[in-house]
Motif scaffolding. Structure first.
Motif, PDB file in Angstrom:
ATOM      1  N   GLY A 203     -32.942  55.169  12.478  1.00 39.02           N
ATOM      2  CA  GLY A 203     -34.292  55.655  12.743  1.00 39.02           C
ATOM      3  C   GLY A 203     -34.253  56.892  13.620  1.00 39.02           C
ATOM      4  N   ASN A 204     -35.282  57.093  14.392  1.00 39.17           N
ATOM      5  CA  ASN A 204     -35.348  58.232  15.301  1.00 39.17           C
ATOM      6  C   ASN A 204     -34.469  57.971  16.524  1.00 39.17           C
ATOM      7  OD1 ASN A 204     -36.417  60.744  16.348  1.00 39.17           O
ATOM      8  ND2 ASN A 204     -37.599  59.493  17.784  1.00 39.17           N
TER       9      ASN A 204
ATOM     10  N   LYS B 125     -26.126  47.465  15.480  1.00 39.42           N
ATOM     11  CA  LYS B 125     -26.949  46.427  16.095  1.00 39.42           C
ATOM     12  C   LYS B 125     -28.426  46.611  15.762  1.00 39.42           C
ATOM     13  CE  LYS B 125     -23.733  46.404  20.014  1.00 39.42           C
ATOM     14  NZ  LYS B 125     -23.573  46.507  21.487  1.00 39.42           N
ATOM     15  N   SER B 126     -29.125  45.475  15.640  1.00 37.66           N
ATOM     16  CA  SER B 126     -30.561  45.465  15.354  1.00 37.66           C
ATOM     17  C   SER B 126     -31.267  44.590  16.376  1.00 37.66           C
ATOM     18  CB  SER B 126     -30.830  44.936  13.947  1.00 37.66           C
ATOM     19  OG  SER B 126     -30.127  45.670  12.970  1.00 37.66           O
ATOM     20  N   ALA B 127     -32.578  44.726  16.429  1.00 38.59           N
ATOM     21  CA  ALA B 127     -33.356  43.926  17.375  1.00 38.59           C
ATOM     22  C   ALA B 127     -33.510  42.480  16.911  1.00 38.59           C
ATOM     23  CB  ALA B 127     -34.736  44.559  17.576  1.00 38.59           C
ATOM     24  N   ASN B 128     -33.574  42.249  15.599  1.00 35.55           N
ATOM     25  CA  ASN B 128     -33.883  40.902  15.097  1.00 35.55           C
ATOM     26  C   ASN B 128     -32.979  40.463  13.941  1.00 35.55           C
ATOM     27  OD1 ASN B 128     -34.832  42.652  13.191  1.00 35.55           O
ATOM     28  ND2 ASN B 128     -36.993  42.146  13.482  1.00 35.55           N
ATOM     29  N   LYS B 129     -31.797  41.084  13.843  1.00 37.48           N
ATOM     30  CA  LYS B 129     -30.830  40.690  12.821  1.00 37.48           C
ATOM     31  C   LYS B 129     -29.455  40.566  13.477  1.00 37.48           C
ATOM     32  CE  LYS B 129     -33.157  42.973   8.940  1.00 37.48           C
ATOM     33  NZ  LYS B 129     -33.026  43.983   7.856  1.00 37.48           N
TER      34      LYS B 129
ATOM     35  N   TYR C 151     -28.672  55.008  20.322  1.00 40.06           N
ATOM     36  CA  TYR C 151     -29.788  54.089  20.135  1.00 40.06           C
ATOM     37  C   TYR C 151     -30.917  54.782  19.366  1.00 40.06           C
ATOM     38  CZ  TYR C 151     -27.363  51.566  23.846  1.00 40.06           C
ATOM     39  OH  TYR C 151     -26.413  50.909  24.595  1.00 40.06           O
ATOM     40  N   GLY C 152     -31.314  54.188  18.244  1.00 41.65           N
ATOM     41  CA  GLY C 152     -32.481  54.659  17.513  1.00 41.65           C
ATOM     42  C   GLY C 152     -33.637  53.690  17.697  1.00 41.65           C
ATOM     43  N   ASP C 153     -34.761  53.987  17.089  1.00 40.81           N
ATOM     44  CA  ASP C 153     -35.897  53.065  17.199  1.00 40.81           C
ATOM     45  C   ASP C 153     -35.835  51.951  16.145  1.00 40.81           C
ATOM     46  OD1 ASP C 153     -36.570  54.514  14.938  1.00 40.81           O
ATOM     47  OD2 ASP C 153     -38.315  55.491  15.840  1.00 40.81           O
ATOM     48  N   LYS C 154     -34.803  51.967  15.292  1.00 40.82           N
ATOM     49  CA  LYS C 154     -34.578  50.880  14.327  1.00 40.82           C
ATOM     50  C   LYS C 154     -33.300  50.101  14.648  1.00 40.82           C
ATOM     51  CE  LYS C 154     -36.756  53.161  10.345  1.00 40.82           C
ATOM     52  NZ  LYS C 154     -36.494  53.683   8.963  1.00 40.82           N
ATOM     53  N   LYS C 155     -32.212  50.820  14.861  1.00 44.40           N
ATOM     54  CA  LYS C 155     -30.916  50.193  15.124  1.00 44.40           C
ATOM     55  C   LYS C 155     -30.153  51.044  16.132  1.00 44.40           C
ATOM     56  CE  LYS C 155     -30.413  48.161  10.481  1.00 44.40           C
ATOM     57  NZ  LYS C 155     -29.570  48.107   9.246  1.00 44.40           N
ATOM     58  N   SER C 156     -29.002  50.501  16.565  1.00 41.61           N
ATOM     59  CA  SER C 156     -28.111  51.263  17.429  1.00 41.61           C
ATOM     60  C   SER C 156     -26.676  51.083  16.945  1.00 41.61           C
ATOM     61  CB  SER C 156     -28.228  50.807  18.885  1.00 41.61           C
ATOM     62  OG  SER C 156     -27.732  49.484  19.042  1.00 41.61           O
ATOM     63  N   LEU C 157     -25.799  51.973  17.372  1.00 41.59           N
ATOM     64  CA  LEU C 157     -24.389  51.850  17.027  1.00 41.59           C
ATOM     65  C   LEU C 157     -23.535  52.041  18.269  1.00 41.59           C
ATOM     66  CD1 LEU C 157     -22.980  54.914  16.966  1.00 41.59           C
ATOM     67  CD2 LEU C 157     -24.192  55.053  14.791  1.00 41.59           C
ATOM     68  N   GLU C 158     -22.329  51.477  18.207  1.00 40.60           N
ATOM     69  CA  GLU C 158     -21.381  51.620  19.308  1.00 40.60           C
ATOM     70  C   GLU C 158     -19.967  51.754  18.751  1.00 40.60           C
ATOM     71  OE1 GLU C 158     -19.911  49.362  23.425  1.00 40.60           O
ATOM     72  OE2 GLU C 158     -21.543  48.529  22.214  1.00 40.60           O
TER      73      GLU C 158
ATOM     74  N   VAL D 295     -26.223  57.834  10.932  1.00 45.71           N
ATOM     75  CA  VAL D 295     -27.293  58.543  11.638  1.00 45.71           C
ATOM     76  C   VAL D 295     -28.010  59.489  10.678  1.00 45.71           C
ATOM     77  CG1 VAL D 295     -27.814  60.216  13.445  1.00 45.71           C
ATOM     78  CG2 VAL D 295     -26.212  58.353  13.904  1.00 45.71           C
ATOM     79  N   ALA D 296     -27.225  60.255   9.899  1.00 49.12           N
ATOM     80  CA  ALA D 296     -27.808  61.226   8.972  1.00 49.12           C
ATOM     81  C   ALA D 296     -28.654  60.564   7.896  1.00 49.12           C
ATOM     82  CB  ALA D 296     -26.698  62.059   8.333  1.00 49.12           C
ATOM     83  N   GLU D 297     -28.267  59.340   7.486  1.00 49.48           N
ATOM     84  CA  GLU D 297     -29.006  58.616   6.456  1.00 49.48           C
ATOM     85  C   GLU D 297     -30.248  57.924   7.008  1.00 49.48           C
ATOM     86  OE1 GLU D 297     -28.237  58.256   2.912  1.00 49.48           O
ATOM     87  OE2 GLU D 297     -27.315  60.118   3.619  1.00 49.48           O
TER      88      GLU D 297
END
Length: 387
Positions: free
Chosen positions: A157-158, A287-291, A268-275, A151-153
């Protein structure tokens, strides 16, 4: 590091969390238990200490007696810090006297009985040259530290949404109230104004803030006493608004039949999310939207320094709750050593939850209870007491 000398208040025979604290403290071999007031019953305290091989002369009948007598010992013999593992209503008076006698404090959460006490404790710490830590255990997991790093890196994304859940089922029926652990948690005179939010909801709130590096600024809450005649909440749902405008949901329950310690975090960010899920703590999903979704595993590949430092065994060997708990003790021990050497000993530098988290935790509990009792929808999370 040389071994640090630890005292303990609470955690005697029949107590659950005291034994866990001791296992965590001893895991890395840099802390030894030298004294304790293990029970308010003098004989039980003596028996508890004897079972732990503590010198009989340092098994005290009260914490007041312990702090006074330990402070009178030579500096190379007296305890250096105290672990507080009592019910909530004793956290503040024990911490207060320890700090006034010059001892460092590592306390179980929540830090105090109410927010007023947390604020008083904060002022006391500012006046004395002592350290204070709080055992928000779940921050100690390696993959939680890796999640915080991602997240810090800016990997996500946002941040736009945070969902955190902590569900248990151990208080689902009236019969469950018979245990020692349940009885004091459901007693407002010992637990405070909340059971569920004060016991596990505050862990979920802390975890969300720790990983996201955001603060909860506003909330809307619905707390419930599901079992009849209970005076305190055993279930709750909280809507959250974070400091950057992100929205969130916090679910906390002790009446979710069949659940053990189901702590789950999704960011959830606007680029990726984590769980991350505590039932599989060595795995972090990215997780990503298209990868393709990535499964990150503890000890495999590049991990940040804090995550790497939190690992003890080679990849593929499970590490869990006790190791995470031990990381809090390990970091606090390093903080004390830095303090003794005159080096930077801030909580932030050593990754130890401290008085800031203590105040925020008590504020979360009290604000959530007040919000649930109000007809107003949204409430600012105030760090000052309503009294």
């Amino acid at each position: 590091m040389k071994k640090l000398r630890m005292g303990m208040v609470g955690g005697g025979q029949g107590a659950f969390i005291g034994a866990v604290h001791r296992m965590a403290a001893f895991l890395d071999g840099n802390i030894e238990l030298v004294c304790g007031a293990f029970s308010s019953d003098a004989e039980r305290s003596r028996q508890s200490g004897a079972a732990l091989n503590v010198d009989e002369h340092r098994c005290y009948a009260s914490y007041e007696d312990m702090f006074k007598k330990e402070a009178s010992l030579p500096a190379d013999q007296r305890m250096e810090f105290v672990a507080i593992v009592t019910p909530n209503y004793l956290h503040f008076p024990v911490a207060k006297m320890a700090i006034e006698q010059g001892f460092h404090v590592l306390s179980d959460k929540p830090a105090t009985f109410d927010l007023n006490e947390a604020l008083a404790l904060q002022a006391l710490i500012e006046q004395h040259n002592t350290l204070y830590g709080l055992t928000h255990t779940y921050n100690g997991y390696p993959m939680i530290k890796q999640a915080k790093h991602l997240v810090a890196e800016g990997e996500l994304g946002n941040i736009v949404k945070v969902v955190v859940e902590y569900s248990q089922g151990w208080l689902a029926s009236k019969d469950d109230e018979e245990s020692k652990q349940a009885s004091w948690r459901l007693d407002p005179k010992k637990s405070g104004i909340s059971c569920c939010m004060g016991d596990i909801g505050v862990h979920a709130a802390n975890l969300a803030e720790y990983v996201s590096a955001l603060t909860i600024d506003e909330l809307c809450a619905d707390l419930t006493s599901t079992v009849s005649d209970r005076l305190l909440d055993d279930d709750g749902t909280v809507l959250l608004r974070f400091s950057n405008g992100a929205k969130g949901v916090l679910l906390s329950s002790q009446i979710a039949v069949g659940e053990e310690n189901n702590l789950r975090l999704r960011i959830y960010g606007d680029k990726k999310s984590l769980e991350w899920w505590q039932m599989e703590p060595n795995t972090l999903w990215l997780k990503s939207a298209n990868k393709p979704t990535q499964m990150l595993r503890a000890g495999i590949g590049d991990m940040c320094e804090q995550a790497q430092n939190a690992l003890r065994v080679p990849a593929g060997h499970p590490e869990g709750y006790l190791e995470a708990f031990a990381n809090v003790y390990q970091n606090f021990a390093r903080q004390i050593h830095a303090f003794q050497l005159g080096e930077d000993a801030t909580n932030e530098t050593h990754d130890v939850p401290g008085i800031k988290e203590a105040v925020r935790g008590m504020a979360f509990i009290e604000n959530t209870v007040r919000a649930s009792q109000s007809e107003t929808k949204w409430h600012k999370l105030s760090l000052t007491s309503a009294e």
